[in-house]
Each structure stands twice: as C-alpha cells, then as structure tokens.
Design an enzyme around this catalytic site. Sequence first.
Site, PDB file in Angstrom:
ATOM      1  N   LEU A   1       1.037  -1.243   0.191  1.00 46.22           N
ATOM      2  CA  LEU A   1      -0.175   0.034   0.137  1.00 46.22           C
ATOM      3  C   LEU A   1       0.898   1.342   0.009  1.00 46.22           C
ATOM      4  O   LEU A   1       1.993   1.192   0.546  1.00 46.22           O
ATOM      5  CB  LEU A   1      -0.971   0.161   1.235  1.00 46.22           C
ATOM      6  CG  LEU A   1      -2.224  -0.812   1.091  1.00 46.22           C
ATOM      7  CD1 LEU A   1      -2.854  -0.813   2.798  1.00 46.22           C
ATOM      8  CD2 LEU A   1      -3.141  -0.495   0.181  1.00 46.22           C
ATOM      9  N   ASP A   2       0.498   2.417  -0.580  1.00 42.88           N
ATOM     10  CA  ASP A   2       1.306   3.460  -0.662  1.00 42.88           C
ATOM     11  C   ASP A   2       1.554   3.989   0.918  1.00 42.88           C
ATOM     12  O   ASP A   2       0.426   3.777   1.629  1.00 42.88           O
ATOM     13  CB  ASP A   2       0.367   4.646  -1.435  1.00 42.88           C
ATOM     14  CG  ASP A   2       0.057   4.292  -2.782  1.00 42.88           C
ATOM     15  OD1 ASP A   2       0.770   3.393  -3.470  1.00 42.88           O
ATOM     16  OD2 ASP A   2      -0.888   4.601  -3.316  1.00 42.88           O
ATOM     17  N   THR A   3       2.561   4.791   0.935  1.00 43.71           N
ATOM     18  CA  THR A   3       2.782   5.272   2.488  1.00 43.71           C
ATOM     19  C   THR A   3       1.557   5.998   2.962  1.00 43.71           C
ATOM     20  O   THR A   3       1.332   6.077   4.271  1.00 43.71           O
ATOM     21  CB  THR A   3       3.978   6.251   2.458  1.00 43.71           C
ATOM     22  OG1 THR A   3       5.151   5.364   1.909  1.00 43.71           O
ATOM     23  CG2 THR A   3       4.400   6.536   3.837  1.00 43.71           C
TER      24      THR A   3
ATOM     25  N   HIS B   1      -0.336   2.860  -7.391  1.00 44.18           N
ATOM     26  CA  HIS B   1      -1.231   4.202  -7.098  1.00 44.18           C
ATOM     27  C   HIS B   1      -2.374   3.943  -7.991  1.00 44.18           C
ATOM     28  O   HIS B   1      -3.162   4.977  -8.504  1.00 44.18           O
ATOM     29  CB  HIS B   1      -0.593   5.263  -7.540  1.00 44.18           C
ATOM     30  CG  HIS B   1       0.793   5.665  -6.943  1.00 44.18           C
ATOM     31  ND1 HIS B   1       0.685   5.732  -5.389  1.00 44.18           N
ATOM     32  CD2 HIS B   1       1.951   5.697  -7.235  1.00 44.18           C
ATOM     33  CE1 HIS B   1       2.307   5.877  -4.990  1.00 44.18           C
ATOM     34  NE2 HIS B   1       2.762   5.981  -6.301  1.00 44.18           N
TER      35      HIS B   1
END
Length: 245
Positions: free
Chosen positions: A109-111, A194
């Site tokens: 997962l993105d930060t 993303h």
Amino acid sequence: MNNADAEGIRLQKVLSQAGIASRRAAEDLIARGKVKVNGEAARLGQRVDPANDVIHVSGKRVITDVDTVYYAINKPRGVVSTMEDEEGRTCLGDFTGGIEQRVFHVGRLDTDSEGLLLLTNDGELANRIMHPSHGLPKVYRAQVNGILDKPTWNRLLAGVELEDGPAKADKLKIIDEHAGQSLIEITIHEGRKHIVRRLMEEVGHRVSRLVRTEIGPVKLRLLKPGTIRRLTPDEVGELYREVGL
C-alpha cells in the site's frame, strides 16, 4: 505419503489441530467423502504428513504445516510497506514483534494509504495472489473531492486509459456525500502502483484518503490501525481456492 505407510499422524487429529473440526466431527467428514488427501478420497484411520501432504475439506485447502502462518494487518497512514527501512521510517516490521516466524508482506500500500495487508511466509500463495492472472478483487474506501455524476460513474466502470494502459472499477458504491466531497467504495482486481488514486484523478476526483478494506475473502473487519490478527482456517482455504491451489 503412501497410504499404506504407517508413519505420520492420523488425519482426524491433523484436521482437529488445524482448527477445522473436532476429531469426531473430522471422522464424520472423512466418512462422508468430504476430505481429500493429495487429490484422492481420504480413508478413516489414514495417516498423513502435515508438512507435505495436500489436504482439502469440502473443496477448500487445509494448511496443516504449523510453521506456515497467515496474518492480516491494518497498516496505518504514514507507515512504509516494507519489513525493514534503511531510512529509519516506521515500517510493517515494527508491528510484527509478536510473530515468531519470519514473514513478508503480500503486495503493498502507498505510504499515504491505509488498511488491509497480508503477512505470511507462504511464498507459493503470495506469488499467486500477486500474479495479475488471478485478479483477486480488492475493495477500497476512498474519500474524493467533488460529487460523482452519472457520466463519470459510467466511465469508471467502462474503463479509462492511463499512461500504462487501461484501468477500470469492477464495482462502485456511494457511501456518503457531504460538503462537496464523496466517500465511495471501489472494487478493483489489479495491483498497479497508485492504481486507485490515478484512476480517480483521471476522471477529475482527487483522492484525499484511501483505505483498503478487503483482499479477496479477507476483510479488515474491526481491526484497529497498527494491529494484527491471524487469518482463520476458512479465510486461508478461500484464498487458496481463489488462486487455484
């Protein structure tokens, strides 16, 4: 394992230890033909090797190797999706102190994104989950700017062209609309980087908060940010079924 081999552990005991059923209930499952070992119908009294034999109950894989583990973690916003971080940032490994085995994360997962990630030491299952051909559905809740009109809704479901190819939502649901913002639930089956943020931005709705709530049969439930739970045998079996194992 050869069925005639006297070594190993009784099948009903293995099923009981795996949390599938009590020994008596396991015997009933075997007698009713619901259990297979290495693709063949199991016998009452049969002995198996939990580390190597492949066991299915009612079509679902049963994981009997006690050294193989499966967890769900609710990744908080700002945490890096790595087990270690050379820059000293908070990462997934900082939350796994209670797990004896060395595990790795399945996907990322993105930060700035939050929610469900899987942790395991089962490389075969992890590779299947991440492989695009299996298309395991993932569900997200996204807070976006603006109110989605019908043409935008249809466009998301039909697909839009991104710089690395087309992308689309499999399902969409409006959770709430307030003060010029929308909370939507979006289901998508791929895992490009993303992808949800880029998909929504392409149709003019920037994502301000993104939470993944489901990966295939595994749901975030009431898991609090930064906490971990062990997957149930049924969840593991469903994951195996969905990726063809």
